[in-house]
Scaffold this motif. Structure first.
Motif, PDB file in Angstrom:
ATOM      1  N   UNK A  37       6.310 -24.372   3.819  1.00 34.73           N
ATOM      2  CA  UNK A  37       5.879 -23.827   2.524  1.00 34.73           C
ATOM      3  C   UNK A  37       4.537 -23.104   2.615  1.00 34.73           C
ATOM      4  N   UNK A  38       3.584 -23.688   3.320  1.00 37.63           N
ATOM      5  CA  UNK A  38       2.263 -23.057   3.434  1.00 37.63           C
ATOM      6  C   UNK A  38       2.357 -21.725   4.170  1.00 37.63           C
ATOM      7  N   UNK A  39       3.121 -21.714   5.247  1.00 39.42           N
ATOM      8  CA  UNK A  39       3.269 -20.480   6.024  1.00 39.42           C
ATOM      9  C   UNK A  39       4.012 -19.418   5.215  1.00 39.42           C
ATOM     10  N   UNK A  40       5.013 -19.839   4.472  1.00 36.96           N
ATOM     11  CA  UNK A  40       5.740 -18.884   3.635  1.00 36.96           C
ATOM     12  C   UNK A  40       4.827 -18.272   2.577  1.00 36.96           C
ATOM     13  N   UNK A  41       3.993 -19.118   1.952  1.00 38.22           N
ATOM     14  CA  UNK A  41       3.084 -18.601   0.932  1.00 38.22           C
ATOM     15  C   UNK A  41       2.028 -17.698   1.556  1.00 38.22           C
ATOM     16  N   UNK A  42       1.597 -18.028   2.756  1.00 34.42           N
ATOM     17  CA  UNK A  42       0.639 -17.158   3.452  1.00 34.42           C
ATOM     18  C   UNK A  42       1.241 -15.779   3.700  1.00 34.42           C
ATOM     19  N   UNK A  43       2.449 -15.737   4.219  1.00 31.90           N
ATOM     20  CA  UNK A  43       3.089 -14.457   4.517  1.00 31.90           C
ATOM     21  C   UNK A  43       3.395 -13.669   3.249  1.00 31.90           C
ATOM     22  N   UNK A  44       3.744 -14.374   2.171  1.00 35.28           N
ATOM     23  CA  UNK A  44       3.958 -13.695   0.896  1.00 35.28           C
ATOM     24  C   UNK A  44       2.659 -13.072   0.397  1.00 35.28           C
ATOM     25  N   UNK A  45       1.562 -13.801   0.523  1.00 39.54           N
ATOM     26  CA  UNK A  45       0.251 -13.305   0.070  1.00 39.54           C
ATOM     27  C   UNK A  45      -0.220 -12.133   0.924  1.00 39.54           C
ATOM     28  N   UNK A  46      -0.045 -12.243   2.238  1.00 38.95           N
ATOM     29  CA  UNK A  46      -0.464 -11.154   3.125  1.00 38.95           C
ATOM     30  C   UNK A  46       0.389  -9.909   2.926  1.00 38.95           C
ATOM     31  N   UNK A  47       1.661 -10.108   2.630  1.00 41.48           N
ATOM     32  CA  UNK A  47       2.526  -8.954   2.337  1.00 41.48           C
ATOM     33  C   UNK A  47       2.071  -8.253   1.073  1.00 41.48           C
ATOM     34  N   UNK A  48       1.619  -9.035   0.086  1.00 43.31           N
ATOM     35  CA  UNK A  48       1.087  -8.433  -1.137  1.00 43.31           C
ATOM     36  C   UNK A  48      -0.187  -7.659  -0.892  1.00 43.31           C
ATOM     37  N   UNK A  49      -0.944  -8.056   0.129  1.00 44.34           N
ATOM     38  CA  UNK A  49      -2.199  -7.361   0.454  1.00 44.34           C
ATOM     39  C   UNK A  49      -1.957  -6.002   1.094  1.00 44.34           C
ATOM     40  N   UNK A  50      -0.715  -5.718   1.466  1.00 40.26           N
ATOM     41  CA  UNK A  50      -0.397  -4.427   2.097  1.00 40.26           C
ATOM     42  C   UNK A  50      -0.635  -3.253   1.152  1.00 40.26           C
ATOM     43  N   UNK A  51      -0.748  -3.528  -0.136  1.00 40.77           N
ATOM     44  CA  UNK A  51      -1.043  -2.455  -1.092  1.00 40.77           C
ATOM     45  C   UNK A  51      -2.452  -1.908  -0.883  1.00 40.77           C
ATOM     46  N   UNK A  52      -3.308  -2.705  -0.252  1.00 44.29           N
ATOM     47  CA  UNK A  52      -4.701  -2.290  -0.042  1.00 44.29           C
ATOM     48  C   UNK A  52      -5.098  -2.215   1.427  1.00 44.29           C
ATOM     49  N   UNK A  53      -4.399  -2.945   2.275  1.00 42.22           N
ATOM     50  CA  UNK A  53      -4.742  -2.986   3.697  1.00 42.22           C
ATOM     51  C   UNK A  53      -3.499  -2.765   4.551  1.00 42.22           C
ATOM     52  N   UNK A  54      -3.711  -2.381   5.795  1.00 37.45           N
ATOM     53  CA  UNK A  54      -2.605  -2.269   6.743  1.00 37.45           C
ATOM     54  C   UNK A  54      -2.432  -3.611   7.451  1.00 37.45           C
ATOM     55  N   UNK A  55      -1.302  -3.772   8.121  1.00 41.07           N
ATOM     56  CA  UNK A  55      -1.081  -5.000   8.860  1.00 41.07           C
ATOM     57  C   UNK A  55      -2.151  -5.207   9.923  1.00 41.07           C
ATOM     58  N   UNK A  56      -2.609  -4.132  10.535  1.00 42.85           N
ATOM     59  CA  UNK A  56      -3.638  -4.252  11.565  1.00 42.85           C
ATOM     60  C   UNK A  56      -4.920  -4.839  10.972  1.00 42.85           C
ATOM     61  N   UNK A  57      -5.303  -4.334   9.791  1.00 42.70           N
ATOM     62  CA  UNK A  57      -6.517  -4.841   9.136  1.00 42.70           C
ATOM     63  C   UNK A  57      -6.323  -6.290   8.686  1.00 42.70           C
ATOM     64  N   UNK A  58      -5.150  -6.574   8.155  1.00 42.24           N
ATOM     65  CA  UNK A  58      -4.870  -7.935   7.679  1.00 42.24           C
ATOM     66  C   UNK A  58      -4.933  -8.929   8.827  1.00 42.24           C
ATOM     67  N   UNK A  59      -4.340  -8.573   9.957  1.00 43.42           N
ATOM     68  CA  UNK A  59      -4.326  -9.480  11.104  1.00 43.42           C
ATOM     69  C   UNK A  59      -5.721  -9.695  11.676  1.00 43.42           C
ATOM     70  N   UNK A  60      -6.527  -8.645  11.656  1.00 33.59           N
ATOM     71  CA  UNK A  60      -7.890  -8.787  12.182  1.00 33.59           C
ATOM     72  C   UNK A  60      -8.754  -9.679  11.286  1.00 33.59           C
TER      73      UNK A  60
END
Length: 295
Positions: free
Chosen positions: A134-157
């Motif tokens: 559940x925690x990992x799923x919510x993390x990935x859902x939240x990070x996917x939502x952040x794609x509106x402002x950041x790229x995956x490269x920025x999010x991962x860094x």
């Protein structure tokens, strides 16, 4: 009166040199015959050219070993090759197979040998792997939502910073935070996105109460089995699907924010609800094996 026979400077009759003329005539015939055969060589070159181009191509393979491409063996394939040119063929093959890395493996086209190591590791170790925590799923859902402002490269860094700010994405812990406590020192996201994660954490808690876990709720949309895509080219991978639209509508109905169909489909790809690795990527079969092992 007939004219006297012509002679050369030595007084010999030119008629005695007729065999030479005949010899020259034979040479001329030989040259003529060779010239007539010359037009055949371009077709031979074309055949050789197709064969050379085919040596650079391969069927969708997860390794860098190449084998003859079926298109080069068909007449229609040869015509298509002549029309589009070998550069176009190579471009399509690069998109289909991805670049060849130093480890001898092929990856999806959005990963190149020049990509950041964290980005390559994300592709090799996480993207497309079924997640049921559940925690990992919510993390990935939240990070996917952040794609509106950041790229995956920025999010991962900045991933560690995200985990520190959002308390390892524990929905119960996040739901107890207030907007004042959630201020981000390095401006990870806009205030609107920060509030969205807070609100979504509250909704995840409600889903856990209703379904027993967020895992059961979200995987129920795909009958608890990942969708196995069969895309050969990156352009065939969709930005959203009808399934993503269905999940998005249900989440919005439940009060979630920043969960558009494109965000949800990115989440589905990352969390392994769908396996969108290209068929030439070595991870395509590995993710299928992981799914079979879990089921």
């Amino acid at each position: 009166m007939s004219a006297p026979p012509r002679v050369d400077s030595a007084g010999s009759k030119l008629q005695q040199k007729q065999p030479v003329k005949k010899h020259l005539s034979d040479n001329a015939k030989s040259l003529t015959f060779t010239a007539k055969r010359m037009p055949l060589s371009p077709s031979i070159l074309r055949r050789n050219g197709v064969s050379m181009n085919a040596s650079y191509s391969s069927e969708a393979s997860s390794s860098c070993e190449s084998s003859p491409l079926s298109i080069a063996s068909s007449s229609s394939g040869k015509r298509a090759l002549r029309r589009s040119g070998s550069n176009s063929l190579r471009g399509n093959l690069t998109e289909e197979r991805g670049d060849c890395f130093s480890d001898g493996r092929r990856r999806c086209a959005w990963i190149t040998p020049k990509s950041d190591q964290c980005y390559i590791a994300f592709h090799d170790e996480e993207w497309g792997v079924p997640v049921h925590d559940d925690k990992k799923l919510f993390e990935l859902l939240s990070l996917s939502g952040a794609l509106a402002e950041l790229s995956w490269k920025d999010i991962l860094s900045k991933r560690q910073s995200f985990r520190e700010v959002f308390m390892d994405f524990d929905p119960a812990a996040i739901s107890e935070l207030t907007n004042k406590k959630i201020t981000s020192p390095d401006s990870l996201l806009s205030e609107q996105k920060l509030r969205s994660i807070l609100e979504n954490a509250n909704q995840v808690r409600k889903i856990i109460v209703e379904f027993g876990s967020f895992d059961k709720y979200i995987w129920n949309f795909v009958n608890h089995k990942p969708t196995q895509s069969r895309s050969r080219y990156q352009r065939q991978v969709p930005a959203k699907t009808s399934k993503a639209e269905l999940i998005s509508k249900d989440l919005v109905r439940r009060g979630f924010r920043s969960v558009s169909p494109t965000v949800i489909y990115s989440f589905m790809q990352t969390a392994g609800l769908t396996n969108d690795h290209l068929t030439s990527c070595f991870r395509h079969h590995e993710c299928m094996s992981k799914d079979e092992a879990v089921s």
